[in-house]
Design a protein around this motif. Structure first.
Motif, PDB file in Angstrom:
ATOM      1  N   SER A 195       0.853  -1.185   0.000  1.00 34.74           N
ATOM      2  CA  SER A 195       0.000   0.000   0.000  1.00 34.74           C
ATOM      3  C   SER A 195       0.891   1.237   0.000  1.00 34.74           C
ATOM      4  O   SER A 195       2.121   1.149   0.087  1.00 34.74           O
ATOM      5  N   ASP A 196       0.268   2.400  -0.075  1.00 31.98           N
ATOM      6  CA  ASP A 196       1.031   3.653  -0.070  1.00 31.98           C
ATOM      7  C   ASP A 196       1.804   3.847   1.224  1.00 31.98           C
ATOM      8  O   ASP A 196       2.825   4.533   1.244  1.00 31.98           O
ATOM      9  N   ARG A 197       1.308   3.243   2.312  1.00 34.91           N
ATOM     10  CA  ARG A 197       1.969   3.462   3.599  1.00 34.91           C
ATOM     11  C   ARG A 197       2.950   2.358   3.965  1.00 34.91           C
ATOM     12  O   ARG A 197       3.778   2.541   4.848  1.00 34.91           O
ATOM     13  N   SER A 198       2.835   1.180   3.328  1.00 31.64           N
ATOM     14  CA  SER A 198       3.656   0.044   3.761  1.00 31.64           C
ATOM     15  C   SER A 198       5.098   0.200   3.298  1.00 31.64           C
ATOM     16  O   SER A 198       5.386   0.858   2.297  1.00 31.64           O
ATOM     17  N   TRP A 199       5.977  -0.463   4.033  1.00 33.86           N
ATOM     18  CA  TRP A 199       7.412  -0.371   3.761  1.00 33.86           C
ATOM     19  C   TRP A 199       7.864  -1.592   2.958  1.00 33.86           C
ATOM     20  O   TRP A 199       8.445  -2.514   3.506  1.00 33.86           O
ATOM     21  N   SER A 200       7.551  -1.629   1.706  1.00 35.61           N
ATOM     22  CA  SER A 200       8.022  -2.646   0.754  1.00 35.61           C
ATOM     23  C   SER A 200       7.309  -3.980   0.880  1.00 35.61           C
ATOM     24  O   SER A 200       7.520  -4.879   0.078  1.00 35.61           O
ATOM     25  N   ALA A 201       6.454  -4.136   1.861  1.00 34.16           N
ATOM     26  CA  ALA A 201       5.629  -5.333   2.015  1.00 34.16           C
ATOM     27  C   ALA A 201       4.456  -4.951   2.898  1.00 34.16           C
ATOM     28  O   ALA A 201       4.494  -3.951   3.609  1.00 34.16           O
ATOM     29  N   GLY A 202       3.390  -5.753   2.866  1.00 35.95           N
ATOM     30  CA  GLY A 202       2.217  -5.429   3.642  1.00 35.95           C
ATOM     31  C   GLY A 202       2.467  -5.479   5.137  1.00 35.95           C
ATOM     32  O   GLY A 202       3.419  -6.104   5.611  1.00 35.95           O
ATOM     33  N   ASN A 203       1.600  -4.808   5.889  1.00 38.85           N
ATOM     34  CA  ASN A 203       1.698  -4.835   7.347  1.00 38.85           C
ATOM     35  C   ASN A 203       0.309  -5.074   7.936  1.00 38.85           C
ATOM     36  O   ASN A 203      -0.685  -5.212   7.219  1.00 38.85           O
ATOM     37  N   PHE A 204       0.253  -5.158   9.267  1.00 45.64           N
ATOM     38  CA  PHE A 204      -1.008  -5.479   9.925  1.00 45.64           C
ATOM     39  C   PHE A 204      -2.091  -4.440   9.645  1.00 45.64           C
ATOM     40  O   PHE A 204      -3.276  -4.785   9.572  1.00 45.64           O
ATOM     41  N   SER A 205      -1.719  -3.179   9.476  1.00 47.38           N
ATOM     42  CA  SER A 205      -2.721  -2.160   9.147  1.00 47.38           C
ATOM     43  C   SER A 205      -3.278  -2.378   7.745  1.00 47.38           C
ATOM     44  O   SER A 205      -4.477  -2.164   7.499  1.00 47.38           O
ATOM     45  N   ASP A 206      -2.435  -2.797   6.801  1.00 49.47           N
ATOM     46  CA  ASP A 206      -2.919  -3.119   5.457  1.00 49.47           C
ATOM     47  C   ASP A 206      -3.917  -4.275   5.506  1.00 49.47           C
ATOM     48  O   ASP A 206      -4.937  -4.265   4.809  1.00 49.47           O
ATOM     49  N   LEU A 207      -3.596  -5.274   6.318  1.00 53.31           N
ATOM     50  CA  LEU A 207      -4.497  -6.418   6.449  1.00 53.31           C
ATOM     51  C   LEU A 207      -5.833  -5.977   7.033  1.00 53.31           C
ATOM     52  O   LEU A 207      -6.900  -6.440   6.597  1.00 53.31           O
ATOM     53  N   ALA A 208      -5.790  -5.060   8.002  1.00 58.05           N
ATOM     54  CA  ALA A 208      -7.029  -4.533   8.581  1.00 58.05           C
ATOM     55  C   ALA A 208      -7.858  -3.809   7.521  1.00 58.05           C
ATOM     56  O   ALA A 208      -9.089  -3.954   7.466  1.00 58.05           O
ATOM     57  N   ASP A 209      -7.210  -3.048   6.666  1.00 55.40           N
ATOM     58  CA  ASP A 209      -7.930  -2.317   5.621  1.00 55.40           C
ATOM     59  C   ASP A 209      -8.544  -3.266   4.595  1.00 55.40           C
ATOM     60  O   ASP A 209      -9.666  -3.045   4.112  1.00 55.40           O
ATOM     61  N   LEU A 210      -7.808  -4.325   4.240  1.00 53.26           N
ATOM     62  CA  LEU A 210      -8.354  -5.297   3.294  1.00 53.26           C
ATOM     63  C   LEU A 210      -9.562  -6.008   3.901  1.00 53.26           C
ATOM     64  O   LEU A 210     -10.580  -6.220   3.220  1.00 53.26           O
ATOM     65  N   LEU A 211      -9.477  -6.349   5.156  1.00 53.03           N
ATOM     66  CA  LEU A 211     -10.601  -7.004   5.819  1.00 53.03           C
ATOM     67  C   LEU A 211     -11.804  -6.077   5.896  1.00 53.03           C
ATOM     68  O   LEU A 211     -12.949  -6.490   5.646  1.00 53.03           O
ATOM     69  N   GLU A 212     -11.563  -4.824   6.205  1.00 53.98           N
ATOM     70  CA  GLU A 212     -12.669  -3.860   6.287  1.00 53.98           C
ATOM     71  C   GLU A 212     -13.340  -3.691   4.929  1.00 53.98           C
ATOM     72  O   GLU A 212     -14.576  -3.635   4.831  1.00 53.98           O
TER      73      GLU A 212
END
Length: 683
Positions: A192-209
């Motif tokens: 995502s725009d905020r992740s550092w070269s790979a997904g993170n737990f916040s990205d996973l939360a956004d995908l789930l939402e």
């Protein structure tokens, strides 16, 4: 070799749960070689060097088993009375038995039993001594949980057993929640725009939402467990350092409270050099775990120091968590010792290999303790944000762990050393498969009361609404290959499946979590019958369910359905690999099913929509949609049987999270799936 010693060798192996023969994928009987039987027996702790040793060892084994007054574990299912078999020497076949059940809640129940009044269920003469087998009925209505039964015999002998009082079936939702669908993507691939070269737990939360906004109930990903990302280096999510701790690689660093409190951390992240390195990592098509972890760690070390050195609520919360999780402190000390020697525990000095002593830098240990606490917080927050409506996270529990990881060091006696789990030869792997991790010891985990298994499940089930059990056949048996041998020279060893299902069902109810068993490959029918009996969903994977004549078998209700898995090529690649004539038959069949009206434009896309409609309208309890299938990805995430020479576990998704969630085409397709899930199949 066909001597008395060989016959006794087979009996000795059988008494330890080793199968003498098995049926391969072609139905042909394969008989274990004597050398393989002896190697596995030695790994289990039996000192056998040659077949002629077997008769004396078998005699000792019989004496050992009959001298044990009771088994270390007994299951008390909710719906049936439970009995504990007692093995009694004939001279002790009378008198009073004192029994106390220490319940999990701290209370206890006392029983006083006349041994002579217990039903006799068998007898035996072993090494000149006669034994009687009697059945001790356990109290009915035991509360669910793990209880400790202590027995005092008239001769002063003592025995104990773990009583697992469990529901017979794993937890299942009811009503509208009974027909589920969700999305899937490996977290490392979810950028995502905020992740550092790979997904993170916040990205996973956004995908789930996003998935839930479209009507879905869950989002799945590959295992999120701790990994070696320096020296040693192992990125496979199926070879974790531990099944008890998370991978700090997936932390959303900037979301941590310490990041806002640390000027040094913010200055570092905003520096030109840091941003240049971050841009380079983001541009790469493959995840660079080693450099990505080093970049994260530079910041996380500052945050750990900020937290440990600053009095206040965050420090107090960390200390409270530390006191409540002593195993986390041992894990942190273990990781610090790994970093000191830059090697797994098997290469450490001998005094450190016992699972007790460590010799690492205390500051490094505090860093690892902090990142585990932070990861636990972010996973918990992710689960809590979505604990209403649906199942939330669909997590994955690997069948094994890294041979040089924390679990095999800390719980060394629970693992069988000098062998590897694997798989026998099949049409895809002529030499079989050697997976490289040590399996659990069937008897020792029983003596442990399944404490390790319980901890692994609890680590996941307190956050997950669905859990996939990798290689569910491992609850029944595993294929063991002696060190230095090929996959052709393995043997199967049996596990006490009903006891393990009891643990799984109990923890499933406590976590209100659906359990999915990965039953692909050569799983015997008995495995699937046991899964159905205990309420586990089986897996329906489309390529394995295609039938001659160009049609697919209908998914059963007790299944999680999908087009493919992480170990298979994506749907578009599979579709392109099938002969043109077969593709046309499948398209015609989809039209007959009402899942395809016409093929306009891309044939693969039409087939994708048709098969997703077929699965969505089916009675399968759950449907998981691999997001990469929706844009016709052809590159797999993993090529089984290969290593780092292939981009396994490293390929980023073609589209970033923002592109996915803003796509009208993807939203329309998933909305159709949601409608079919709500309307089709059996309620």
């Amino acid at each position: 070799m066909r001597s008395t010693g060989f016959r006794e060798l087979r009996r000795l192996a059988f008494s330890h749960g080793i199968q003498i023969a098995y049926r391969d994928i072609r139905g042909q009987r394969q008989t274990a070689r004597p050398e393989a039987l002896m190697a596995v027996l030695r790994a289990l702790g039996t000192p056998i060097e040659r077949p002629d040793d077997a008769p004396e060892l078998l005699r000792a084994r019989d004496v050992e088993q009959w001298s044990r007054r009771c088994e270390p574990v007994v299951v008390a299912w909710d719906d049936v009375p439970a009995d504990l078999p007692l093995r009694l020497p004939s001279e002790l076949d009378a008198g009073r038995l004192a029994a106390v059940i220490a319940l999990e809640d701290g209370s206890s129940r006392e029983l006083r039993v006349d041994l002579g009044q217990l039903p006799v269920t068998g007898s035996a003469s072993v090494d000149g001594r006669r034994y009687v087998l009697r059945s001790l009925p356990l109290p009915e209505g035991l509360p669910r949980g793990y209880h400790r039964l202590s027995l005092g015999f008239p001769d002063g002998g003592l025995a104990t057993a773990t009583v697992i009082a469990a529901p017979r079936r794993a937890w299942q939702p009811s009503g509208e929640q009974a027909r589920l669908w969700g999305t899937f993507l490996p977290l490392y691939a979810l950028t995502s725009d905020r992740s550092w070269s790979a997904g993170n737990f916040s990205d996973l939360a956004d995908l789930l939402e996003w998935t839930k906004r479209l009507g879905g109930q869950f989002t799945g990903t590959l295992p999120l467990l701790a990994a070696y990302l320096d020296e040693p280096f192992e990125i496979s999510p199926y070879a974790p350092v531990s099944r008890l701790f998370w991978n700090e690689f997936y932390l959303d660093v900037t979301a941590l409270a310490e990041f806002q409190a640390s000027r040094a951390a913010r200055d570092l992240v905003n520096s030109r050099d840091f941003q240049d390195e971050l841009r380079r990592l983001r541009r790469d098509r493959l995840v660079d775990y080693r450099h990505g972890m080093r970049l994260r760690r530079r910041v996380l070390e500052l945050l750990a120091r900020q937290c440990w050195e600053t009095p206040g609520p965050r420090r107090e919360e960390l200390e409270t968590w530390r006191a409540a999780h002593p195993e986390a402190e041992r894990y942190a000390a273990f990781r610090a010792t790994v970093e000191r020697y830059r090697a797994g525990w098997s290469a450490w000095p001998e005094p450190l290999r016992s699972g007790q002593r460590t010799d690492g830098d205390p500051d490094v240990a505090r860093y690892h303790l902090y990142v585990q606490w932070a990861a636990e917080q972010q996973v918990r927050q992710l689960a809590q944000r979505h604990d209403q409506g649906g199942q939330g996270l669909y997590l994955d529990l690997p069948v094994g762990v890294h041979p040089d990881g924390f679990d095999t060091w800390r719980f060394r006696d629970l693992f069988i050393q000098s062998v590897s789990a694997g798989a026998p030869p099949d049409p895809f792997f002529d030499e079989g498969q050697v997976w490289g991790f040590p399996p659990l010891h069937p008897e020792r985990q029983r003596e442990d009361g399944y404490g390790y298994l319980r901890a692994c499940l609890q680590h996941h089930l307190c956050h997950a609404g669905m859990l996939r059990i990798d290689h569910v056949m491992g609850l029944h048996r595993l294929y063991l290959i002696p060190a230095g041998s090929s996959g052709r020279d393995g043997v199967y060893i049996r596990y006490p499946a009903e006891e393990m299902y009891a643990v799984l069902a109990l923890e499933s109810h406590r976590g209100r979590c659906i359990v999915v068993g990965e039953d692909l490959g050569t799983a015997p029918d008995a495995v699937r019958r046991a899964m159905a009996r205990h309420g586990l969903l089986r897996m329906y994977v489309l390529p394995f369910e295609l039938r001659p004549g160009g049609q697919a078998a209908a998914p059963p209700r007790n299944a999680l359905a999908c087009l493919d898995t992480h170990d298979l090529p994506p749907f578009a690649a599979l579709w392109g690999s099938w002969p043109a004539q077969e593709r046309q038959r499948l398209l015609a069949w989809l039209r007959q099913q009402g899942c395809l009206t016409a093929v306009e434009g891309d044939e693969a896309l039409a087939a994708l929509h048709g098969f997703l409609a077929f699965l969505a309208a089916s009675p399968a309890q759950a449907l998981v949609v691999n997001l990469e299938d929706l844009w016709l990805e052809t590159e797999p995430q993993n090529r089984p049987g290969t290593g780092l020479e292939q981009p396994n576990w490293r390929r980023k998704a073609r589209y970033a999270l923002e592109d996915v969630t803003n796509s009208a085409a993807l939203q329309a397709l998933l909305a159709q799936i949601d409608r079919l899930r709500r309307q089709g199949g059996e309620a």
